[in-house]
Write a protein that holds these residues in place. Structure first.
Motif, PDB file in Angstrom:
ATOM      1  N   GLY A  68       0.716  -1.247  -0.153  1.00  0.00           N
ATOM      2  CA  GLY A  68       0.240   0.304  -0.123  1.00  0.00           C
ATOM      3  C   GLY A  68       0.430   1.530   0.424  1.00  0.00           C
ATOM      4  N   LEU A  69       1.969   1.285   0.452  1.00  0.00           N
ATOM      5  CA  LEU A  69       3.195   2.377   0.859  1.00  0.00           C
ATOM      6  C   LEU A  69       3.027   2.470  -0.614  1.00  0.00           C
ATOM      7  N   GLY A  70       3.945   1.713  -0.875  1.00  0.00           N
ATOM      8  CA  GLY A  70       4.346   1.615  -2.320  1.00  0.00           C
ATOM      9  C   GLY A  70       3.546   2.484  -3.639  1.00  0.00           C
ATOM     10  N   ILE A  71       1.933   1.671  -3.086  1.00  0.00           N
ATOM     11  CA  ILE A  71       1.536   2.614  -4.223  1.00  0.00           C
ATOM     12  C   ILE A  71       1.084   3.805  -3.823  1.00  0.00           C
ATOM     13  N   MET A  72       1.030   5.012  -3.094  1.00  0.00           N
ATOM     14  CA  MET A  72       0.761   5.758  -2.114  1.00  0.00           C
ATOM     15  C   MET A  72       2.004   6.669  -2.962  1.00  0.00           C
ATOM     16  N   LEU A  73       3.719   6.053  -2.974  1.00  0.00           N
ATOM     17  CA  LEU A  73       4.413   7.160  -3.152  1.00  0.00           C
ATOM     18  C   LEU A  73       4.631   7.114  -4.733  1.00  0.00           C
ATOM     19  N   ILE A  74       3.625   5.846  -5.430  1.00  0.00           N
ATOM     20  CA  ILE A  74       3.711   5.887  -6.781  1.00  0.00           C
ATOM     21  C   ILE A  74       2.557   6.954  -6.746  1.00  0.00           C
ATOM     22  N   ILE A  75       2.010   7.162  -6.075  1.00  0.00           N
ATOM     23  CA  ILE A  75       0.617   8.488  -6.573  1.00  0.00           C
ATOM     24  C   ILE A  75       1.477   9.906  -6.406  1.00  0.00           C
ATOM     25  N   THR A  76       1.933   9.475  -4.730  1.00  0.00           N
ATOM     26  CA  THR A  76       3.335  10.668  -4.703  1.00  0.00           C
ATOM     27  C   THR A  76       3.747  11.594  -6.233  1.00  0.00           C
ATOM     28  N   GLY A  77       4.113  10.151  -6.580  1.00  0.00           N
ATOM     29  CA  GLY A  77       5.633  10.626  -7.645  1.00  0.00           C
ATOM     30  C   GLY A  77       4.575  11.084  -8.753  1.00  0.00           C
ATOM     31  N   ILE A  78       3.785  10.384  -8.828  1.00  0.00           N
ATOM     32  CA  ILE A  78       2.583  11.150 -10.501  1.00  0.00           C
ATOM     33  C   ILE A  78       2.170  11.645  -9.982  1.00  0.00           C
ATOM     34  N   LEU A  79       1.690  12.538  -9.053  1.00  0.00           N
ATOM     35  CA  LEU A  79       1.438  13.866  -8.854  1.00  0.00           C
ATOM     36  C   LEU A  79       2.562  15.074  -9.082  1.00  0.00           C
ATOM     37  N   ILE A  80       3.563  14.970  -8.463  1.00  0.00           N
ATOM     38  CA  ILE A  80       4.471  15.429  -8.362  1.00  0.00           C
ATOM     39  C   ILE A  80       5.024  15.908 -10.426  1.00  0.00           C
ATOM     40  N   ILE A  81       4.661  14.714 -10.530  1.00  0.00           N
ATOM     41  CA  ILE A  81       5.662  15.011 -11.973  1.00  0.00           C
ATOM     42  C   ILE A  81       4.742  15.106 -12.931  1.00  0.00           C
ATOM     43  N   ILE A  82       3.184  15.921 -12.833  1.00  0.00           N
ATOM     44  CA  ILE A  82       2.075  16.592 -13.284  1.00  0.00           C
ATOM     45  C   ILE A  82       2.786  18.224 -12.918  1.00  0.00           C
ATOM     46  N   GLY A  83       3.106  18.074 -11.608  1.00  0.00           N
ATOM     47  CA  GLY A  83       3.383  19.797 -11.592  1.00  0.00           C
ATOM     48  C   GLY A  83       4.074  19.274 -11.992  1.00  0.00           C
ATOM     49  N   GLY A  84       5.127  19.087 -12.179  1.00  0.00           N
ATOM     50  CA  GLY A  84       5.909  19.555 -13.101  1.00  0.00           C
ATOM     51  C   GLY A  84       5.924  20.108 -14.394  1.00  0.00           C
ATOM     52  N   ALA A  85       5.403  18.909 -14.744  1.00  0.00           N
ATOM     53  CA  ALA A  85       5.097  19.601 -16.369  1.00  0.00           C
ATOM     54  C   ALA A  85       3.873  20.344 -16.713  1.00  0.00           C
ATOM     55  N   ILE A  86       3.663  21.057 -15.641  1.00  0.00           N
ATOM     56  CA  ILE A  86       2.576  21.405 -15.675  1.00  0.00           C
ATOM     57  C   ILE A  86       3.464  23.182 -15.522  1.00  0.00           C
ATOM     58  N   SER A  87       3.894  23.153 -14.371  1.00  0.00           N
ATOM     59  CA  SER A  87       5.432  24.457 -14.697  1.00  0.00           C
ATOM     60  C   SER A  87       5.942  24.502 -16.158  1.00  0.00           C
ATOM     61  N   MET A  88       6.268  23.670 -16.701  1.00  0.00           N
ATOM     62  CA  MET A  88       7.125  23.595 -17.843  1.00  0.00           C
ATOM     63  C   MET A  88       6.624  24.671 -18.900  1.00  0.00           C
ATOM     64  N   SER A  89       4.653  23.830 -18.884  1.00  0.00           N
ATOM     65  CA  SER A  89       3.865  24.278 -20.025  1.00  0.00           C
ATOM     66  C   SER A  89       3.689  25.945 -19.438  1.00  0.00           C
ATOM     67  N   SER A  90       3.945  25.692 -18.416  1.00  0.00           N
ATOM     68  CA  SER A  90       3.877  27.653 -18.292  1.00  0.00           C
ATOM     69  C   SER A  90       4.339  28.643 -18.283  1.00  0.00           C
ATOM     70  N   ALA A  91       6.005  27.476 -18.483  1.00  0.00           N
ATOM     71  CA  ALA A  91       6.679  28.721 -18.905  1.00  0.00           C
ATOM     72  C   ALA A  91       6.590  29.335 -19.672  1.00  0.00           C
ATOM     73  N   GLY A  92       6.319  29.382 -20.914  1.00  0.00           N
ATOM     74  CA  GLY A  92       6.478  29.853 -22.126  1.00  0.00           C
ATOM     75  C   GLY A  92       5.642  31.023 -21.457  1.00  0.00           C
ATOM     76  N   GLU A  93       5.132  31.543 -20.712  1.00  0.00           N
ATOM     77  CA  GLU A  93       3.690  32.524 -20.647  1.00  0.00           C
ATOM     78  C   GLU A  93       4.888  33.141 -19.839  1.00  0.00           C
ATOM     79  N   SER A  94       5.704  32.588 -18.819  1.00  0.00           N
ATOM     80  CA  SER A  94       6.229  33.823 -17.875  1.00  0.00           C
ATOM     81  C   SER A  94       7.404  34.455 -18.128  1.00  0.00           C
ATOM     82  N   GLU A  95       7.527  35.648 -18.184  1.00  0.00           N
ATOM     83  CA  GLU A  95       9.002  36.288 -18.418  1.00  0.00           C
ATOM     84  C   GLU A  95      10.526  35.434 -17.383  1.00  0.00           C
ATOM     85  N   ASN A  96      10.207  34.533 -16.658  1.00  0.00           N
ATOM     86  CA  ASN A  96      11.243  33.437 -16.518  1.00  0.00           C
ATOM     87  C   ASN A  96      11.096  32.262 -16.924  1.00  0.00           C
ATOM     88  N   THR A  97      11.344  32.217 -18.186  1.00  0.00           N
ATOM     89  CA  THR A  97      11.262  31.319 -17.928  1.00  0.00           C
ATOM     90  C   THR A  97      12.290  29.491 -18.549  1.00  0.00           C
TER      91      THR A  97
END
Length: 128
Positions: A68-97
């Motif tokens: 169960g902990l392994g599954i929870m860690l995978i979910i956490t990792g996926i949420l962090i990856i999604i956040g990183g992808a969103i951050s990269m996609s919004s980088a084009g809209e920012s002055e700090n690209t």
């Protein structure tokens, strides 16, 4: 069985979910979500602790096999990856690209490491 590593991982998922919902509601702007924080404060308060808690949870539970902990860690990792992808996609809209793209790439790497730790935890639980 609920243990301290499970609780830490659960807190990580909750913090990342709150962070993500706030970004979605506010469009990523400072104080525009339901949390009155700018992006840096929000990241430090709701993004950084889940990373630390995930590593602590993994290393606290080295001996007993927790699937169960392994599954929870995978979910956490996926949420962090999604956040990183969103951050990269919004980088084009920012002055700090360049900075935003670097942070997004770093988040994707950290998320992948945490998800891999979850996979290791699941593999160990299946072999025992």
């Amino acid at each position: 069985m609920v243990s301290i590593p499970h609780v830490l991982s659960g807190i990580s998922i909750i913090l990342l979910t709150i962070y993500g919902v706030d970004v979605i509601v506010g469009g990523g702007g400072a104080g525009e979500g339901f949390l009155p924080f700018d992006a840096m404060t929000r990241g430090i308060g709701f993004g950084f602790p889940p990373i630390i808690l995930s590593f602590i949870a993994f290393f606290m539970s080295r001996n007993p096999p927790y699937k169960g902990l392994g599954i929870m860690l995978i979910i956490t990792g996926i949420l962090i990856i999604i956040g990183g992808a969103i951050s990269m996609s919004s980088a084009g809209e920012s002055e700090n690209t360049a900075r935003m793209a670097g942070e997004g790439g770093g988040l994707i790497a950290v998320g992948a490491i945490i998800a891999a730790l979850g996979g290791i935890k699941i593999k160990k639980s299946l072999s025992n």
